[in-house]
Design a protein around this motif. Sequence first.
Motif, PDB file in Angstrom:
ATOM      1  N   ASP A 120       0.096  -4.563  12.860  1.00 56.22           N
ATOM      2  CA  ASP A 120       1.016  -5.065  11.846  1.00 56.22           C
ATOM      3  C   ASP A 120       0.232  -5.529  10.625  1.00 56.22           C
ATOM      4  N   VAL A 121       0.764  -5.220   9.452  1.00 56.81           N
ATOM      5  CA  VAL A 121       0.133  -5.653   8.205  1.00 56.81           C
ATOM      6  C   VAL A 121       0.438  -7.133   8.001  1.00 56.81           C
ATOM      7  N   VAL A 122      -0.607  -7.969   7.987  1.00 59.77           N
ATOM      8  CA  VAL A 122      -0.425  -9.415   7.839  1.00 59.77           C
ATOM      9  C   VAL A 122      -0.928  -9.925   6.489  1.00 59.77           C
ATOM     10  N   THR A 130      -5.442  -6.555   5.834  1.00 58.28           N
ATOM     11  CA  THR A 130      -5.681  -7.020   7.190  1.00 58.28           C
ATOM     12  C   THR A 130      -4.562  -6.539   8.108  1.00 58.28           C
ATOM     13  N   ILE A 131      -4.963  -5.896   9.202  1.00 53.53           N
ATOM     14  CA  ILE A 131      -4.023  -5.414  10.212  1.00 53.53           C
ATOM     15  C   ILE A 131      -4.299  -6.158  11.504  1.00 53.53           C
ATOM     16  N   ARG A 132      -3.256  -6.678  12.123  1.00 54.54           N
ATOM     17  CA  ARG A 132      -3.388  -7.412  13.387  1.00 54.54           C
ATOM     18  C   ARG A 132      -2.855  -6.550  14.525  1.00 54.54           C
ATOM     19  N   ILE A 137      -6.236  -9.088  17.379  1.00 58.15           N
ATOM     20  CA  ILE A 137      -7.499  -8.841  16.675  1.00 58.15           C
ATOM     21  C   ILE A 137      -7.178  -8.397  15.255  1.00 58.15           C
ATOM     22  N   ASP A 138      -7.760  -9.072  14.291  1.00 61.28           N
ATOM     23  CA  ASP A 138      -7.547  -8.735  12.881  1.00 61.28           C
ATOM     24  C   ASP A 138      -8.572  -7.696  12.444  1.00 61.28           C
ATOM     25  N   MET A 139      -8.078  -6.561  11.974  1.00 66.28           N
ATOM     26  CA  MET A 139      -8.921  -5.487  11.467  1.00 66.28           C
ATOM     27  C   MET A 139      -8.837  -5.489   9.938  1.00 66.28           C
TER      28      MET A 139
END
Length: 275
Positions: A120-122, A130-132, A137-139
């Motif tokens: 999910d885009v956070v 940042t994608i969670r 885990i934040d990518m």
Amino acid sequence: MTLAGIIQFFILVVVVLVAARMVRRLLRSRILPRVPMGMGAKDAVARLAGYFVLVLGLMVALQTLGIDLTALTVLAGALGIGIGFGLQNIVNNFMSGLIILVERPIQLGDRVEVGGVQGDVVRIGGRSTTIRTNDNIDMIIPNAEFISAQVVNLSYGDRKVRIRIPFGVSYASEPRQVERLALEVAAADRNVLQDPPPSVRFIGFGDSSLEFELRAWTIDLAHRPGLFRSNLNFALWEQFKKHGIEIPFPQRDLHFRNSLRIEQAPEPDRPRQDG
């Protein structure tokens, strides 16, 4: 250019930075929540407004030093050459971030997959997004990846997602009964949408089973497809077991051929030798 002027310049820069941040927070918390806009659009408006205040404030701060902005064209040209050689990736990511905020191919809360990473885009920043993932885990992915690479947006325009659950039953089962029982399972699950309705497809004849596929739509578990499949698989197992429908395992028939037995002829008796 005096020391007092330099100090005044740095004070103005700090004030501009604080003002830009306050404008973004004010828009996000007070003004934009009252406007009927999507969450991604609100974030884009707040960020663009902050960038505008920042650029305008820096221009005013430079003028307080007595610097003619028209004289900065030579400096801008030299800076452009430096950017072309050393800061190309940074500028590329920043411009890609602006494109994302304006065109909005992705928005906050969207479920996306890029570079093999799904989540999910956070946060959408000026340089990266940042994608969670489901593992919390934040990518952090550079914005240029969303412009130049192939991106799968599972929530673009519509948050409904259809998930397929394959399963197999024994050849002794009645296909229409299997279809009816699978649809009952889908209707009993609160995470399965009934509009559009779920469906069952008879895929084909496998080596050991009749192959089916349950296709169901969901919104609540669109970001957790593994849990959605697991819930339906548990329910299918209980439903089929209750009605005596077997879910087979791979079976193989082995055939043995009789081997030829070769008997060794007995050795002839040797004549005895008398001593």
